[in-house]
Design an enzyme around this catalytic site. Structure first.
Site, PDB file in Angstrom:
ATOM      1  N   GLU A   1      16.994  -3.759 -79.365  1.00 37.13           N
ATOM      2  CA  GLU A   1      17.311  -3.995 -80.857  1.00 37.13           C
ATOM      3  C   GLU A   1      19.043  -3.952 -80.990  1.00 37.13           C
ATOM      4  O   GLU A   1      19.566  -4.865 -81.490  1.00 37.13           O
ATOM      5  CB  GLU A   1      17.051  -2.784 -81.708  1.00 37.13           C
ATOM      6  CG  GLU A   1      15.669  -2.733 -81.905  1.00 37.13           C
ATOM      7  CD  GLU A   1      14.840  -1.828 -80.931  1.00 37.13           C
ATOM      8  OE1 GLU A   1      13.815  -1.440 -80.744  1.00 37.13           O
ATOM      9  OE2 GLU A   1      15.539  -1.527 -79.740  1.00 37.13           O
TER      10      GLU A   1
ATOM     11  N   ARG B   1      18.376   1.989 -84.466  1.00 35.02           N
ATOM     12  CA  ARG B   1      18.532   2.170 -82.860  1.00 35.02           C
ATOM     13  C   ARG B   1      19.833   0.985 -83.055  1.00 35.02           C
ATOM     14  O   ARG B   1      20.549   1.146 -81.599  1.00 35.02           O
ATOM     15  CB  ARG B   1      17.364   1.554 -82.222  1.00 35.02           C
ATOM     16  CG  ARG B   1      16.229   2.190 -82.650  1.00 35.02           C
ATOM     17  CD  ARG B   1      15.334   2.010 -81.307  1.00 35.02           C
ATOM     18  NE  ARG B   1      15.450   2.762 -80.284  1.00 35.02           N
ATOM     19  CZ  ARG B   1      14.780   2.540 -79.182  1.00 35.02           C
ATOM     20  NH1 ARG B   1      13.546   1.707 -79.075  1.00 35.02           N
ATOM     21  NH2 ARG B   1      14.741   3.236 -77.992  1.00 35.02           N
TER      22      ARG B   1
ATOM     23  N   LYS C   1      -4.373  -4.319 -69.603  1.00 36.19           N
ATOM     24  CA  LYS C   1      -4.484  -3.895 -70.995  1.00 36.19           C
ATOM     25  C   LYS C   1      -5.955  -4.351 -71.579  1.00 36.19           C
ATOM     26  O   LYS C   1      -6.247  -5.630 -71.474  1.00 36.19           O
ATOM     27  CB  LYS C   1      -3.394  -4.663 -71.724  1.00 36.19           C
ATOM     28  CG  LYS C   1      -3.036  -4.178 -73.205  1.00 36.19           C
ATOM     29  CD  LYS C   1      -1.765  -4.560 -73.681  1.00 36.19           C
ATOM     30  CE  LYS C   1      -1.410  -3.808 -75.096  1.00 36.19           C
ATOM     31  NZ  LYS C   1      -0.324  -4.253 -75.821  1.00 36.19           N
TER      32      LYS C   1
END
Length: 643
Positions: free
Chosen positions: A374, A402, A288
């Site tokens: 979630e 969600r 990254k």
């Protein structure tokens, strides 16, 4: 940099005309372009710097758009946008009227599926693969999934289904060891084992010649010398066998890990995987922030950036003149935890965005990052509440969508005291419709047992959080992604009277009932209109007594909210009026019945008429005399302004 190769590419067909040896130079040009572009517009930087070679290789190997590529989340798909005809449009990406920062089907035929939330790509790609087979079409379908998304259950539901679907599907696991924050959990550790270097055979110059001469001199002595190599080979095989592979057990043919920045290796691995039948998983290891040292060293800070100078890096943020609601929440959480050891905090992989960094550092034993999960976060909080803890779930409005079933079934139905700190309520800005909290007031107010609070300023936010945690019942405080109004924040904590609104200005004729931060635009408009303004504070329970009073003493009742008007706060007020059998004219101001595009918050509110000027214009239009509004346009006086 001239970007000679990049300028020659307007679609993937142009890319595929390049020689393989030119792709490294192209990757360098794309990476430099990304850094230059994102530093001017803002956006997701580190993840895109890490996925340059992978994006190029995918479009080089596969025949897009006939072959489908589905990007999970999609925040890492900027290179994909650049090489699919949107290079010039990157100058206004995520800006009002510009292209989105995420894949969108209506934006390009190369965007096979619209994404922005995690762990959806495998399901969508599997559906495409099955659909293509049903239609008799032969095409490759590829899902590109980050390792952070593998903490979400939906990815495993899709993989479980893929094993029995009987179609060809390639899942490319883009593994950089992170989501926004460093990865967490058992899956993260499992990937660490898979990516760990395997035992390697010692490299000796001329080894084959040595072996040949040794064997020719004396077979026995030569075999003895080869014994260490034989034992090392056997140890390597044993190590491979001893490392369980989750993906193989789910029915996928696993290959990798492959260096995601080694283009020749990537091309070979993708071609090989594309020739195999059945579910395939190619494990690609990326870095990254690749190519920009500051982002490599601090990928969390450079995950999502505003405008900055690449030569200087992100400048230290100046002390804000007004704290954000997120900061108010973070400070309150730390203060509350110091007073009550039962306080625990849960986040679904949004530590930085939800303002929980300080809490995580001060109270590591009471901080739970459950990953991008979630549904689990909400039910996990319910379990903590069962055991006497006081859980606080810090979650974005669109991410709570969600976990709606868990909210109802596991928290509300059992009336468990869980506090939901709901960030990004209302318009979230440049991230657009996938992140606007446009529906939360509608989907929260219909649930029994839930107290719903909407602060209009930072001090109210702190008081509401304290009120919510002190209730022996579920509660939610919903606040925007923005700075507060500049109201002084009181450090001592005081409960609010639940369900009690507050008159902020007394006027005549028109009463504006404001839910949340749009109160301040309402107050400004009221100065022009000489209107009454009420800070409603609570969506549930409503201050029904005050609503009825306003209806009986005013000719027009106006509600304003940064939520869809369908089923929102205005609808709740209308239900009170209907139940009281009152006849009063009403006007509901809020978000319209459509998805709102991306842009700066101020631009979006102005475009939707949710500013002082827009409120005044809407009320004047609604408040024209009934007889005048009934006339045809041709009969209206020339001085009338139609809006």
């Amino acid at each position: 940099m001239s970007r000679r190769l990049l300028r020659s590419i307007d679609e993937p067909a142009d890319l595929r005309r390049l020689a393989p040896g030119q792709l490294r130079e192209l990757a360098t040009e794309v990476r430099e372009f990304l850094l230059s572009s994102i530093s001017r517009t803002g956006g997701h930087l580190a993840a895109n710097l890490g996925s340059v070679e992978l994006s190029i290789a995918l479009h080089y190997v596969f025949d897009t758009p006939h072959d489908r590529i589905v990007w999970d989340v999609g925040h890492q798909a900027y290179t994909h946008k650049i090489i699919t005809g949107r290079r010039r449009a990157m100058t206004n990406m995520r800006q009002f009227g510009g292209i989105s920062g995420f894949p969108r089907r209506e934006e390009s035929p190369y965007d096979a599926f619209g994404t922005a939330h995690a762990s959806t790509a495998i399901s969508a790609a599997l559906g495409m693969a099955v659909g293509a087979r049903k239609a008799g079409k032969r095409r490759h379908v590829v899902a590109v999934v980050g390792d952070g998304s593998l903490s979400a259950g939906m990815a495993y539901e899709a993989m479980n289904n893929a094993a029995q679907a009987g179609v060809d599907l390639l899942v490319v696991l883009n593994d950089n060891g992170m989501s926004i924050s460093p990865g967490v959990g058992a899956v993260h550790r499992h990937l660490g084992k898979l990516r760990a270097p395997r035992p390697q055979r010692p490299q000796r110059p001329g080894l084959s010649g040595v072996v040949s001469r040794t064997i020719s001199r004396t077979v026995g002595r030569g075999l003895d010398r080869l014994a260490p190599l034989r034992r090392m080979r056997e140890a390597r095989r044993a190590a491979r066998a001893a490392t369980p592979n989750l993906f193989k057990h789910l029915g996928f043919n696993y290959s990798g890990p492959v260096d995601g920045h080694d283009l020749p290796a990537l091309l070979t691995a993708l071609r090989t995987a594309g020739e195999l039948s059945g579910p395939q998983l190619l494990h690609v290891r990326t870095v990254k922030g690749r190519g920009y040292a500051r982002a490599e060293n601090d990928p969390t800070q450079y995950h999502g950036v505003g405008r900055f100078d690449p030569a200087q890096g992100i400048a230290p943020a100046a002390a804000p003149k007004r704290p954000t609601y997120t900061q108010i929440f973070g400070e309150w959480l730390c203060d509350m935890a110091a007073c009550d050891e039962r306080i625990v905090a849960i986040t679904p992989a949004m530590r930085e965005g939800s303002g929980m960094v300080d809490f995580a550092q001060r109270h590591p034993g009471r901080y739970f990052d459950v990953g991008i999960a979630e549904q689990h976060a909400v039910t996990f909080a319910a379990g903590l509440a069962c055991e006497g803890r006081k859980p606080v779930v810090a979650i974005y409005s669109t991410f709570l969508q969600r976990a709606y079933d868990q909210l109802i079934h596991d928290v509300q139905l059992q009336n468990l005291p869980v506090l939901f700190a709901i960030d990004r309520g209302g318009l979230a800005g440049p991230d657009g419709p996938t992140h606007h909290g446009a529906f939360d007031l509608s989907y929260l107010r219909c649930i029994p047992n839930l107290t719903v609070m909407v602060p209009s300023d930072e001090n109210e936010c702190r008081r509401m959080l304290y009120t919510g945690i002190m209730l022996d019942a579920p509660s939610a405080v919903r606040y925007p992604r923005s700075a507060g109004a500049g109201v002084e924040v009181e450090k001592p904590m005081h409960m609010m009277r639940v369900g009690k609104a507050q008159i902020r200005r007394e006027g005549r004729g028109v009463a504006i009932l404001a839910f949340g931060p749009l109160l301040h635009e309402a107050l400004a408009a009221a100065e022009t209109l000489d209107a009454t303004v009420v800070d409603m504070r609570f969506l549930k329970p409503l201050d029904e007594t005050l609503i009825v009073q306003m209806a009986r003493t005013h000719e027009l009742l106006v509600t304003i909210e940064d939520n869809t008007v369908q089923g929102g706060a205005g609808s709740a007020v209308a239900e009170v009026i209907a139940a009281a059998d009152l006849a009063v004219r009403m006007l509901h101001l809020g978000l319209p019945d459509r998805f709102i595009e991306h842009g700066e918050q101020a631009q979006l509110f102005a475009a939707l008429g949710l500013t002082r000027e827009g409120i005044v214009a809407a009320i004047n239009k609604r408040d024209r005399p009934l007889a005048m509004r009934a006339l045809p346009v041709s009969y209206l006086p020339e001085t009338s302004a139609l809006h």
